[in-house]
Design a protein around this motif. Sequence first.
Motif, PDB file in Angstrom:
ATOM      1  N   VAL A  43     -11.764  33.213  -4.435  1.00  0.00           N
ATOM      2  CA  VAL A  43     -12.993  32.669  -3.877  1.00  0.00           C
ATOM      3  C   VAL A  43     -12.995  32.905  -2.370  1.00  0.00           C
ATOM      4  N   SER A  44     -14.144  33.285  -1.838  1.00  0.00           N
ATOM      5  CA  SER A  44     -14.234  33.480  -0.386  1.00  0.00           C
ATOM      6  C   SER A  44     -14.022  32.140   0.321  1.00  0.00           C
ATOM      7  N   LEU A  45     -13.702  32.212   1.582  1.00  0.00           N
ATOM      8  CA  LEU A  45     -13.447  30.993   2.346  1.00  0.00           C
ATOM      9  C   LEU A  45     -14.668  30.081   2.357  1.00  0.00           C
ATOM     10  N   ASP A  46     -15.843  30.652   2.566  1.00  0.00           N
ATOM     11  CA  ASP A  46     -17.067  29.839   2.583  1.00  0.00           C
ATOM     12  C   ASP A  46     -17.296  29.149   1.238  1.00  0.00           C
ATOM     13  N   ASP A  47     -17.126  29.907   0.154  1.00  0.00           N
ATOM     14  CA  ASP A  47     -17.308  29.324  -1.175  1.00  0.00           C
ATOM     15  C   ASP A  47     -16.237  28.281  -1.466  1.00  0.00           C
ATOM     16  N   ALA A  48     -15.017  28.537  -1.033  1.00  0.00           N
ATOM     17  CA  ALA A  48     -13.933  27.581  -1.241  1.00  0.00           C
ATOM     18  C   ALA A  48     -14.232  26.269  -0.516  1.00  0.00           C
ATOM     19  N   LEU A  49     -14.748  26.357   0.693  1.00  0.00           N
ATOM     20  CA  LEU A  49     -15.094  25.144   1.441  1.00  0.00           C
ATOM     21  C   LEU A  49     -16.229  24.386   0.766  1.00  0.00           C
ATOM     22  N   LYS A  50     -17.218  25.109   0.243  1.00  0.00           N
ATOM     23  CA  LYS A  50     -18.320  24.458  -0.470  1.00  0.00           C
ATOM     24  C   LYS A  50     -17.819  23.771  -1.734  1.00  0.00           C
ATOM     25  N   GLN A  51     -16.935  24.450  -2.459  1.00  0.00           N
ATOM     26  CA  GLN A  51     -16.388  23.855  -3.679  1.00  0.00           C
ATOM     27  C   GLN A  51     -15.512  22.652  -3.349  1.00  0.00           C
ATOM     28  N   PHE A  52     -14.736  22.751  -2.280  1.00  0.00           N
ATOM     29  CA  PHE A  52     -13.897  21.636  -1.861  1.00  0.00           C
ATOM     30  C   PHE A  52     -14.767  20.432  -1.510  1.00  0.00           C
ATOM     31  N   GLU A  53     -15.842  20.676  -0.764  1.00  0.00           N
ATOM     32  CA  GLU A  53     -16.764  19.593  -0.394  1.00  0.00           C
ATOM     33  C   GLU A  53     -17.380  18.963  -1.644  1.00  0.00           C
ATOM     34  N   ARG A  54     -17.794  19.791  -2.586  1.00  0.00           N
ATOM     35  CA  ARG A  54     -18.355  19.279  -3.845  1.00  0.00           C
ATOM     36  C   ARG A  54     -17.302  18.467  -4.593  1.00  0.00           C
ATOM     37  N   GLY A  55     -16.078  18.946  -4.615  1.00  0.00           N
ATOM     38  CA  GLY A  55     -15.000  18.228  -5.279  1.00  0.00           C
ATOM     39  C   GLY A  55     -14.751  16.862  -4.665  1.00  0.00           C
ATOM     40  N   ILE A  56     -14.792  16.787  -3.345  1.00  0.00           N
ATOM     41  CA  ILE A  56     -14.597  15.500  -2.662  1.00  0.00           C
ATOM     42  C   ILE A  56     -15.709  14.532  -3.049  1.00  0.00           C
ATOM     43  N   LYS A  57     -16.948  15.012  -3.099  1.00  0.00           N
ATOM     44  CA  LYS A  57     -18.069  14.159  -3.501  1.00  0.00           C
ATOM     45  C   LYS A  57     -17.896  13.672  -4.935  1.00  0.00           C
ATOM     46  N   LEU A  58     -17.442  14.567  -5.811  1.00  0.00           N
ATOM     47  CA  LEU A  58     -17.221  14.191  -7.205  1.00  0.00           C
ATOM     48  C   LEU A  58     -16.122  13.142  -7.325  1.00  0.00           C
ATOM     49  N   VAL A  59     -15.045  13.318  -6.575  1.00  0.00           N
ATOM     50  CA  VAL A  59     -13.935  12.370  -6.613  1.00  0.00           C
ATOM     51  C   VAL A  59     -14.396  11.001  -6.131  1.00  0.00           C
ATOM     52  N   ARG A  60     -15.102  10.965  -5.010  1.00  0.00           N
ATOM     53  CA  ARG A  60     -15.557   9.681  -4.467  1.00  0.00           C
ATOM     54  C   ARG A  60     -16.502   8.979  -5.434  1.00  0.00           C
TER      55      ARG A  60
END
Length: 79
Positions: free
Chosen positions: A29-46
């Motif tokens: 995954v590109s860095l930009d996509d990885a950051l977007k997925q990470f952000e989405r993951g954090i929202k899902l976890v919270r």
Amino acid sequence: MAKKPENLTFEESLCELERIVSELEQGDVSLDDALKQFERGIKLVRNSQGKLEQAQQKVAILMADDESAPLTPFSPEAE
């Protein structure tokens, strides 16, 4: 378009988190996509943590030893 985390069930959130982790672990995954997925993951976890906390509170209320709410025998004929 992906649903907002607050509109997903707990199980749907877990499935999406598993998918995100799998994609990030593969490293394709590109860095930009990885950051977007990470952000989405954090929202899902919270959001999932909030749902778990609500469920724990409901269980605690149901399990509380409340003298003002006495138990009555179950009678299937009453329904």
